[in-house]
Design an enzyme around this catalytic site. Structure first.
Site, PDB file in Angstrom:
ATOM      1  N   GLY A 108     -17.408 -20.355 -26.087  1.00 18.08           N
ATOM      2  CA  GLY A 108     -18.630 -19.593 -25.917  1.00 18.08           C
ATOM      3  C   GLY A 108     -19.316 -19.411 -27.251  1.00 18.08           C
ATOM      4  O   GLY A 108     -18.804 -19.802 -28.291  1.00 18.08           O
ATOM      5  N   GLY A 109     -20.479 -18.840 -27.187  1.00 18.06           N
ATOM      6  CA  GLY A 109     -21.208 -18.549 -28.412  1.00 18.06           C
ATOM      7  C   GLY A 109     -21.462 -17.067 -28.463  1.00 18.06           C
ATOM      8  O   GLY A 109     -22.440 -16.587 -27.940  1.00 18.06           O
ATOM      9  N   GLY A 143     -21.877 -13.187 -30.293  1.00 14.22           N
ATOM     10  CA  GLY A 143     -22.956 -12.663 -31.102  1.00 14.22           C
ATOM     11  C   GLY A 143     -22.949 -13.130 -32.536  1.00 14.22           C
ATOM     12  O   GLY A 143     -23.960 -13.068 -33.214  1.00 14.22           O
ATOM     13  N   ASP A 195     -22.357  -3.942 -29.907  1.00 17.03           N
ATOM     14  CA  ASP A 195     -22.759  -5.083 -29.077  1.00 17.03           C
ATOM     15  C   ASP A 195     -21.960  -5.115 -27.771  1.00 17.03           C
ATOM     16  O   ASP A 195     -21.394  -6.136 -27.405  1.00 17.03           O
ATOM     17  CB  ASP A 195     -22.572  -6.373 -29.881  1.00 17.03           C
ATOM     18  CG  ASP A 195     -23.390  -7.522 -29.311  1.00 17.03           C
ATOM     19  OD1 ASP A 195     -24.266  -7.274 -28.455  1.00 17.03           O
ATOM     20  OD2 ASP A 195     -23.154  -8.673 -29.718  1.00 17.03           O
ATOM     21  N   VAL A 221     -17.205 -19.775 -30.501  1.00 21.44           N
ATOM     22  CA  VAL A 221     -15.760 -19.588 -30.348  1.00 21.44           C
ATOM     23  C   VAL A 221     -15.147 -20.851 -29.757  1.00 21.44           C
ATOM     24  O   VAL A 221     -15.696 -21.422 -28.814  1.00 21.44           O
ATOM     25  CB  VAL A 221     -15.466 -18.402 -29.405  1.00 21.44           C
ATOM     26  CG1 VAL A 221     -13.975 -18.137 -29.329  1.00 21.44           C
ATOM     27  CG2 VAL A 221     -16.205 -17.169 -29.866  1.00 21.44           C
ATOM     28  N   GLY A 231     -21.277 -16.107 -33.771  1.00 21.22           N
ATOM     29  CA  GLY A 231     -20.896 -17.479 -34.022  1.00 21.22           C
ATOM     30  C   GLY A 231     -20.170 -18.031 -32.814  1.00 21.22           C
ATOM     31  O   GLY A 231     -19.880 -17.320 -31.862  1.00 21.22           O
TER      32      GLY A 231
END
Ligand SMILES: *[C@@H]1O[C@H](CO)[C@@H](O)[C@H](O)[C@H]1NC(C)=O
Ligand SMILES: *[C@@H]1O[C@H](CO)[C@@H](O)[C@H](O)[C@H]1NC(C)=O
Ligand SMILES: *[C@@H]1O[C@H](CO)[C@@H](O)[C@H](O)[C@H]1NC(C)=O
Ligand SMILES: *[C@@H]1O[C@H](CO)[C@@H](O)[C@H](O)[C@H]1NC(C)=O
Ligand SMILES: *[C@@H]1O[C@H](CO)[C@@H](O)[C@H](O)[C@H]1NC(C)=O
Ligand SMILES: *[C@@H]1O[C@H](CO)[C@@H](O)[C@H](O)[C@H]1NC(C)=O
Ligand SMILES: *[C@@H]1O[C@H](CO)[C@@H](O)[C@H](O)[C@H]1NC(C)=O
Ligand SMILES: *[C@@H]1O[C@H](CO)[C@@H](O)[C@H](O)[C@H]1NC(C)=O
Ligand SMILES: *[C@@H]1O[C@H](CO)[C@@H](O)[C@H](O)[C@H]1NC(C)=O
Ligand SMILES: *[C@@H]1O[C@H](CO)[C@@H](O)[C@H](O)[C@H]1NC(C)=O
Ligand SMILES: *[C@@H]1O[C@H](CO)[C@@H](O)[C@H](O)[C@H]1NC(C)=O
Ligand SMILES: *[C@@H]1O[C@H](CO)[C@@H](O)[C@H](O)[C@H]1NC(C)=O
Length: 823
Positions: free
Chosen positions: A500-501, A503, A617, A507, A505
């Protein structure tokens, strides 16, 4: 000719000041018939919001313009919102003057020539005055009656430049069939009309065009409540937008519910439209919303032979063998002139390259378009077809042959592997490491290659040594492992499996030699030094709780900063709750347990660790689920790592607006209660199984939190608000409880919100909660059903501008929306 406004904002962080000489003022908001404005004199609006006078943009003090800017007392960073003579600067402001001549406002240059004017055609010319109003509008009216209710004969709001202020409009004139344009500056120092412009079409959609022709963004048409391709508008409670459509014109206008917020909308030099809000606490303009979301989506942003790199700053890089046509313009964030060849092609000049034929250089992983296709059967034929035609500048072969016969624009790097190779024609002199160069060239090149090799060798040895040191040293930082970059590269198979991307960067999944599975986060935009980074990382590593994702280690080698976490088998809550097509369905009991576990994790962060950690976040993407669906909060502590840039990361890139507490905008310091707000927004999604900001299928906007709150107030059957996929299988008492907590969490005033500790107690059934008041923001939403709109980041997807919410949630839409929206 359209007039101008100003504003400076470099895409990522840097807000440039205009460095105006603060002029002395005439001390009034009015210029009347026998007065003139010159040199450093200014007009100041009645309440001191705006100022008008000569200014010089950027760092050059060569060119002066008449403009309107926020007065220094309100916005300490000089920010011009309108320019009169945007195309015709003057150089000596003391010898130039702005005055009223025969009822017209004129600007005279050094030689008393009229270079700009605002015409009123007035017959009673002596009574005409120019007044700078408190909304930033410069008006010409009859008499010294500055009253805002007097209709102006001429107003600067009818001639916007690049800023669209609250109260003004960008209209389509039905009688003349023309659109007003909001046009970017040419560059940071030149307010002349640039290439990008926003306009309203007759069919009620806003579009952005490049060079007044090519359209590259659209808002979608107005459906009565929002623009169809800007679904995030439905969440608004900050801007009061209205769409007006009458016999003469159609337009869109906006104001702020809270008039003390200073906000402006600009057509930026980046080719993006942006809504910015002034944050007094940090003396910065805070980006609230922008479109197109990605810089590289702006048409021809990098000009000819420039390539757009999404993760680089600046985004534009000349292709190998090319250099900026104008270094000056590039320095001012104007890339439109693009790049030129360092050496001419052999086919177009006889004197270069020792007569050697042109070559092709491969640029892998690129996105491109606007090519012509040629019917040939192989890559070699494609290449020779291009080589034999001197106007052919590039080719690509991917089961078919594409060639480009002119300047190549819109090249874009695709780092995610979706790109394709493109072959660019170059003079052989510009092809690196050409083997056929002769004589002295070989000598020189050979010599320097040797030196470089020796240097590289030394550096490599040094790096290896350092790596070995760090790889070997386990447990240097408390219980954390310091990994070598190389090891993580191996573990993740060169970062090939993206999870995934988040918040901060992307992963990636990886497997360590001991076959334990890890998630590796490659951090972006870390502004910290080495020592500080390690300190922060070890702080995060020391925090352990069953509802927090465990940090196992990190890697810090120069720019490369990575974090290594335990891998969570069931991925993120988002995929199960909001896109559960391929994944396991979450029943009510599981949802409740996830809500409770998440609250426990956050309560621990807020209240139990040594330093209170604010997550900043909270959203379903950051709640991970292990094999047993036990929730684990991810990404905590990163806000501090990213530091000052954090709010930018949140607001510009990641699309998490829907979870952000109002205080993020007001500029007051953020406390743990900001997390409580986001948690509350997320709780509503536990109940509904869809994004709060989502648009319903019938196009009518329903804001679930509002609906849920009003059902609570009325009492009665609470299960009807439940995610229809649950088929009413849930404890009514638990649903009520969660709904009340959610409503309590999203109170506008942070002092009215509960603590995470209290939430845990309520969810555990230890504490009772009464029905909290319905937050003002929800009222505002309801009071303005007809005019709602909203410019925020979409919370529905971080991938793009979220044209339509993904089909995954469509089952629920109809049901949820039919009942809502009364007011
Ligand atoms: C404005 O200009 C006058 C000369 O015309 C000068 O004496 C004065 O210092 C200037 N004021 C400022 C604030 O620069
Ligand atoms: C402007 O000057 C002219 C002549 O000097 C005079 O007749 C007129 O009344 C003045 N107008 C105003 C508004 O002061
Ligand atoms: C103006 O100068 C400042 C400081 O020297 C610099 O940071 C800024 O980038 C410059 N602005 C422009 C538009 O060149
Ligand atoms: C003033 O404007 C006129 C007309 O545009 C131009 O010919 C003249 O050169 C300008 N004067 C100066 C000093 O720039
Ligand atoms: C002034 O007159 C001109 C020509 O007659 C016309 O084009 C213009 O629109 C008029 N301006 C105003 C403000 O009425
Ligand atoms: C000035 O304003 C008053 C009301 O505030 C109005 O009655 C009057 O007509 C205005 N005068 C002019 C010249 O517009
Ligand atoms: C913009 O369009 C005009 C013609 O309308 C053309 O002359 C000009 O070269 C174009 N600008 C760029 C940068 O391509
Ligand atoms: C929103 O704007 C409309 C029209 O501009 C206005 O009538 C209304 O009072 C505004 N609402 C609020 C709450 O400011
Ligand atoms: C449209 O324009 C006409 C003529 O200028 C004017 O009389 C009329 O009031 C306008 N209509 C609206 C709805 O503004
Ligand atoms: C061409 O590429 C640009 C930027 O990469 C993109 O915005 C545009 O939609 C593309 N056009 C087509 C026809 O695919
Ligand atoms: C652009 O900026 C760089 C670094 O600030 C500077 O070295 C270079 O001279 C500038 N180029 C031009 C043409 O202004
Ligand atoms: C290259 O040589 C050809 C013939 O020798 C000549 O016609 C042409 O003008 C030359 N081109 C250039 C750019 O010098």
């Amino acid at each position: 000719m359209k007039k101008i406004t100003t504003f400076y904002f470099i895409f990522y962080v840097i807000f440039l000041s205009l460095y105006l000489n603060i002029p002395s003022t005439l001390g009034a908001d009015t210029l009347s018939a026998n007065q003139s404005l010159s040199g450093n004199q200014t007009l100041v609006s009645k309440d001191g919001n705006f100022e008008l006078g000569f200014f010089s943009p950027g760092n050059s003090s060569k060119n002066y313009y008449i403009g309107v800017w926020y007065s220094y007392n309100k916005v300490s960073l000089q920010t011009v919102v309108w320019v009169a003579n945007r195309e015709t600067p003057i150089s000596d402001r003391y010898a130039s003057e702005l005055k009223l001549v025969d009822g017209n406002l004129v600007l005279l240059n050094e030689s008393q020539a009229q270079i700009w004017y605002a015409s009123t055609n007035s017959t009673t010319s002596n009574s005409v005055v120019a007044i700078l109003r408190d909304d930033g509008n410069l008006v010409l009216t009859h008499g010294s009656n500055g009253s805002d209710s007097v209709d102006p004969i001429w107003q600067s709001f009818d001639y916007p430049t690049h800023t669209w202020l609250p109260g003004s409009k960008i209209a389509y004139n039905k009688r003349s069939g023309t659109s007003q344009l909001l046009t970017s500056w040419k560059n940071l120092e030149d307010p002349a009309a640039g290439l990008f412009s926003l306009e309203l079409r007759p069919n009620s959609e806003y579009i952005i065009r490049w060079n007044r022709s090519r359209e590259y963004w659209t808002s979608g048409t107005w459906n009565g409540q929002i623009f169809s391709l800007v679904p995030e508008m439905s969440l608004n409670y900050i801007y009061n937008f209205s769409y007006i459509n009458n016999a003469n014109e159609s337009y869109f206008t906006y104001s702020l519910y809270n008039p003390s917020i200073i906000s402006r909308f600009v057509m930026d030099v980046s080719g993006q439209i942006k809504q910015l809000t002034w944050l007094e606490s940090s003396s910065q303009w805070n980006l609230f919303w922008s479109q197109p979301r990605e810089q590289c989506e702006v048409y021809a942003y990098c000009g000819a032979f420039g390539a757009c790199y999404p993760n680089s700053l600046p985004s534009c890089i000349c292709l190998t063998g090319f250099e900026p046509k104008s270094g000056h313009d590039w320095n001012l964030s104007d890339y439109s002139s693009g790049c030129v060849r360092k050496n001419h092609l052999q086919c177009e000049s006889n004197s270069t390259a020792n007569g050697e034929k042109d070559k092709f250089l491969i640029n892998p992983d690129m996105g491109f378009n606007d090519s012509q296709s040629v019917a040939v059967g192989s890559a070699a034929e494609c290449e020779s077809n291009c080589l034999n035609n001197c106007s052919c500048t590039a080719y690509a072969y991917d089961s078919g042959c594409s060639i480009w016969n002119e300047a190549l624009v819109n090249l874009q790097q695709h780092a995610d592997g979706s790109g394709k190779p493109i072959y660019i024609r170059l003079s052989s002199l510009d092809v690196p490491s050409g083997k056929n160069n002769k004589g002295i060239v070989i000598g020189a090149v050979g010599g320097s290659v040797a030196v470089v090799l020796v240097l590289l060798g030394l550096i490599f040895v040094a790096i290896r040594r350092q790596q070995r040191r760090s790889v070997g040293t386990k447990a240097v930082e408390g219980s954390l492992v310091a990994f070598g970059y190389k090891d993580l590269q191996i573990a993740t198979k060169s970062f090939s499996e993206k999870l995934g991307g988040g918040g901060f960067g992307s992963v990636f999944k990886g497997t360590l030699p001991d076959s334990s599975v890890i998630a590796v986060k490659k951090l972006e935009s870390i502004s910290q030094g080495e020592k500080q980074f390690r300190t922060e990382v070890s702080t995060i590593g020391a925090i352990q709780h069953v509802n927090l994702v465990r940090l196992r280690g990190f890697c810090s080698e120069g720019d490369k900063k990575l974090l290594v976490y335990d891998y969570m088998q069931n991925g993120s809550l988002e995929s199960h709750l909001l896109h559960q097509i391929d994944s396991k369905f979450l029943d009510w009991k599981t949802r409740y347990q996830i809500a409770l576990g998440t609250a426990r994790g956050l309560a621990y962060l807020h209240e139990k660790c040594r330093d209170c950690i604010i997550h900043c976040d909270i959203k379903p993407e950051n709640i991970l689920l292990d094999a047993e669906f036990c929730p684990k909060v991810a990404d905590f502590g990163l806000a501090k790592l990213v530091g000052r840039e954090f709010s930018r990361v949140l607001t510009t890139m990641r699309g998490t607006r829907g979870y952000l507490a109002p205080e993020w905008l007001s500029g007051i310091p953020i406390t743990a209660k900001a997390d409580v707000y986001s948690y509350g927004m997320m709780l509503f999604e536990f109940i509904s199984g869809r994004r709060n900001s989502e648009q319903s299928e019938d196009g009518k906007v329903k804001f679930f939190p509002h609906w849920a709150a009003s059902v609570m107030v009325e009492g009665g059957d609470v299960l009807r608000i439940l995610d229809p996929r649950l088929e009413r299988i849930a404890e009514a008492e638990e649903v009520t409880r969660i709904c009340r907590i959610a409503c309590w969490c999203i109170q506008d005033d942070e002092n009215q919100r509960p603590s995470m500790g209290q939430i845990v107690q309520i969810l555990e059934g230890v504490l009772e909660v009464n029905l909290p008041p319905v937050p003002r923001s929800l009222h505002v939403f309801v009071d303005n059903q007809e005019h709602i709109v909203f410019f925020t980041e979409s919370s529905s997807s971080q991938s793009s501008r979220a044209s339509h919410p993904s089909g995954a949630t469509s089952q629920s839409k109809g049901t949820v929306s039919t009942e809502s929206s009364k007011a």
